[in-house]
Design a protein around this motif. Structure first.
Motif, PDB file in Angstrom:
ATOM      1  N   TRP A   1       1.043  -0.939  -0.039  1.00 11.77           N
ATOM      2  CA  TRP A   1      -0.046  -0.033   0.056  1.00 11.77           C
ATOM      3  C   TRP A   1       0.788   1.445  -0.073  1.00 11.77           C
ATOM      4  O   TRP A   1       0.759   2.122  -0.778  1.00 11.77           O
ATOM      5  N   VAL A   2       1.703   1.249   0.985  1.00 17.02           N
ATOM      6  CA  VAL A   2       2.757   2.320   0.787  1.00 17.02           C
ATOM      7  C   VAL A   2       3.717   2.778  -0.365  1.00 17.02           C
ATOM      8  O   VAL A   2       3.682   3.707  -0.875  1.00 17.02           O
ATOM      9  N   GLY A   3       4.074   1.292  -0.956  1.00 18.79           N
ATOM     10  CA  GLY A   3       4.783   1.529  -1.962  1.00 18.79           C
ATOM     11  C   GLY A   3       4.150   2.108  -3.260  1.00 18.79           C
ATOM     12  O   GLY A   3       4.616   2.916  -4.054  1.00 18.79           O
ATOM     13  N   GLU A   4       2.747   1.538  -3.373  1.00 22.62           N
ATOM     14  CA  GLU A   4       2.028   2.093  -4.512  1.00 22.62           C
ATOM     15  C   GLU A   4       1.881   3.658  -4.498  1.00 22.62           C
ATOM     16  O   GLU A   4       1.802   4.533  -5.229  1.00 22.62           O
ATOM     17  N   HIS A   5       1.596   3.994  -3.253  1.00 22.57           N
ATOM     18  CA  HIS A   5       1.315   5.722  -3.023  1.00 22.57           C
ATOM     19  C   HIS A   5       2.246   6.152  -3.059  1.00 22.57           C
ATOM     20  O   HIS A   5       2.277   7.419  -3.865  1.00 22.57           O
ATOM     21  N   LEU A   6       3.573   6.037  -2.686  1.00 19.22           N
ATOM     22  CA  LEU A   6       4.801   6.626  -2.957  1.00 19.22           C
ATOM     23  C   LEU A   6       4.921   6.849  -4.563  1.00 19.22           C
ATOM     24  O   LEU A   6       5.160   7.905  -5.072  1.00 19.22           O
TER      25      LEU A   6
END
Length: 360
Positions: free
Chosen positions: A90-95
């Motif tokens: 989730w964090v990787g996608e939003h970054l």
């Protein structure tokens, strides 16, 4: 967009990204859509000068997000590490969405991931007809990110065979991808970087070589610090998922969400909330992501087969399914928890009966 089951981050939050871009007057690294400050604001949430409310995408220590974003602003790749369910993907996608405006340059790591997924492949029909030509080459997501100065994502890096992992070493150290068949190479444009994820529990599957690990800055994403923080995360994500899945809106379900979170936190920590009773921990991770799944499934049950109110019977089967992964050891741990803790807890009688019914 409204018909998509799961929009990409840059689609779902396009309005917020556009508002941040308008308000963002800070320096942006080459090929970044937003400044590092705006990327952190997008991840953690806030209110912009024009009144736009940016919803938090991640709840956790601000410093960890700042370190992750600062890493992306250098020539280092980023490795998000943690137990399953700590929002690494989730964090990787939003970054990637905030930095490049595109989160789709993705390599999904599995035991069958081939080197072509990281380097490049060939259109074999054209290869046979024309020989090795630029037109016959099929770029990987990593190669595309290098050419365009974007972020490439590699999910479950430690699931990828070690010899395939090492294809990243030249890319990350030299910022170059050789194409010997064409006597050429692709050199990375400014803005290119890699965000990889890996699970703590995958150690020993395909451990990263020391040479590859040195190419990453590692940020460890922790489990939520306390129960209230985890309840807030679950409630927020369940609401978002309910809207995207067009589930009927139910009355406030915080009581059952708090119950699910309590069960998961106690079992994974091996002790009750008050610290008085030691517990056997099951083999399952019992992560925040699994709590979200249990509650979402419970809401679907309550809406379509119940009276429209989320009750213990709606989440009981999901909890048992999440806890009892090993039919022997996990069942023992779960049964002992039911009898020693749940049965004696005030206000949990209905939950105890529902769990006993589906446990058997």
């Amino acid at each position: 967009m409204t018909d998509l089951l799961r929009p990409h981050a840059e689609q779902q939050f396009a309005d917020e990204l556009a508002a941040l871009a308008r308000a963002d007057d800070r320096q942006r690294p080459p090929n970044w859509k937003l400044s590092p400050w705006a990327v952190v604001t997008y991840l953690l949430g806030g209110e912009l000068p024009d009144g736009t409310v940016v919803t938090p995408k991640y709840v956790g220590p601000r410093r960890l997000v700042e370190v992750a974003v600062a890493t992306l602003a250098t020539d280092r790749a980023l490795l998000l590490l943690g137990v399953p369910g700590t929002a690494k993907t989730w964090v990787g996608e939003h970054l990637a969405a905030a930095v490049s405006g595109d989160s789709t340059l993705l390599v999904q790591g599995t035991s069958g991931t081939a080197e072509e997924a990281i380097r490049y492949g060939w259109n074999y029909a054209r290869l046979l007809a024309e020989g090795p030509t630029p037109a016959a080459l099929v770029p990987s997501p990593v190669m595309t990110a290098m050419r365009e100065g974007r972020v490439a994502r590699v999910e479950e890096l430690t699931r990828i065979p070690a010899d395939v992992q090492d294809a990243l070493i030249t890319v990350l150290s030299e910022k170059t991808l050789p194409i010997p068949e064409l006597a050429s190479e692709v050199q990375a444009q400014k803005g290119f970087t890699v965000i990889a994820t890996a699970n703590d529990r995958d150690r020993g599957v395909n451990d990263l070589s020391s040479a590859l690990r040195r190419r990453f800055n590692t940020v460890v994403l922790p489990l939520p610090a306390d129960a209230e923080e985890e309840v807030g995360i679950v409630a927020r994500r369940v609401t978002q998922l309910g809207r995207s899945l067009d589930l009927p809106e139910l009355p406030a379900a915080l009581e059952e969400i708090r119950r699910v979170v309590t069960v998961f936190r106690e079992l994974r920590s091996g002790t009750t909330t008050d610290g008085r009773t030691s517990l056997k921990s099951p083999t399952a991770t019992l992560s925040t992501a699994e709590a979200i799944s249990v509650v979402t499934a419970g809401i679907a049950l309550a809406a379509h087969f119940g009276d429209g109110v989320l009750r213990p019977a709606d989440v009981a089967a999901g909890i048992v399914g999440a806890v009892v992964r090993d039919p022997v050891s996990d069942r023992v741990a779960w049964t002992e928890y039911l009898e020693a803790v749940v049965r004696e807890r005030d206000g949990w009688a209905e939950f105890y009966r529902a769990c006993r019914e589906v446990t058997g």
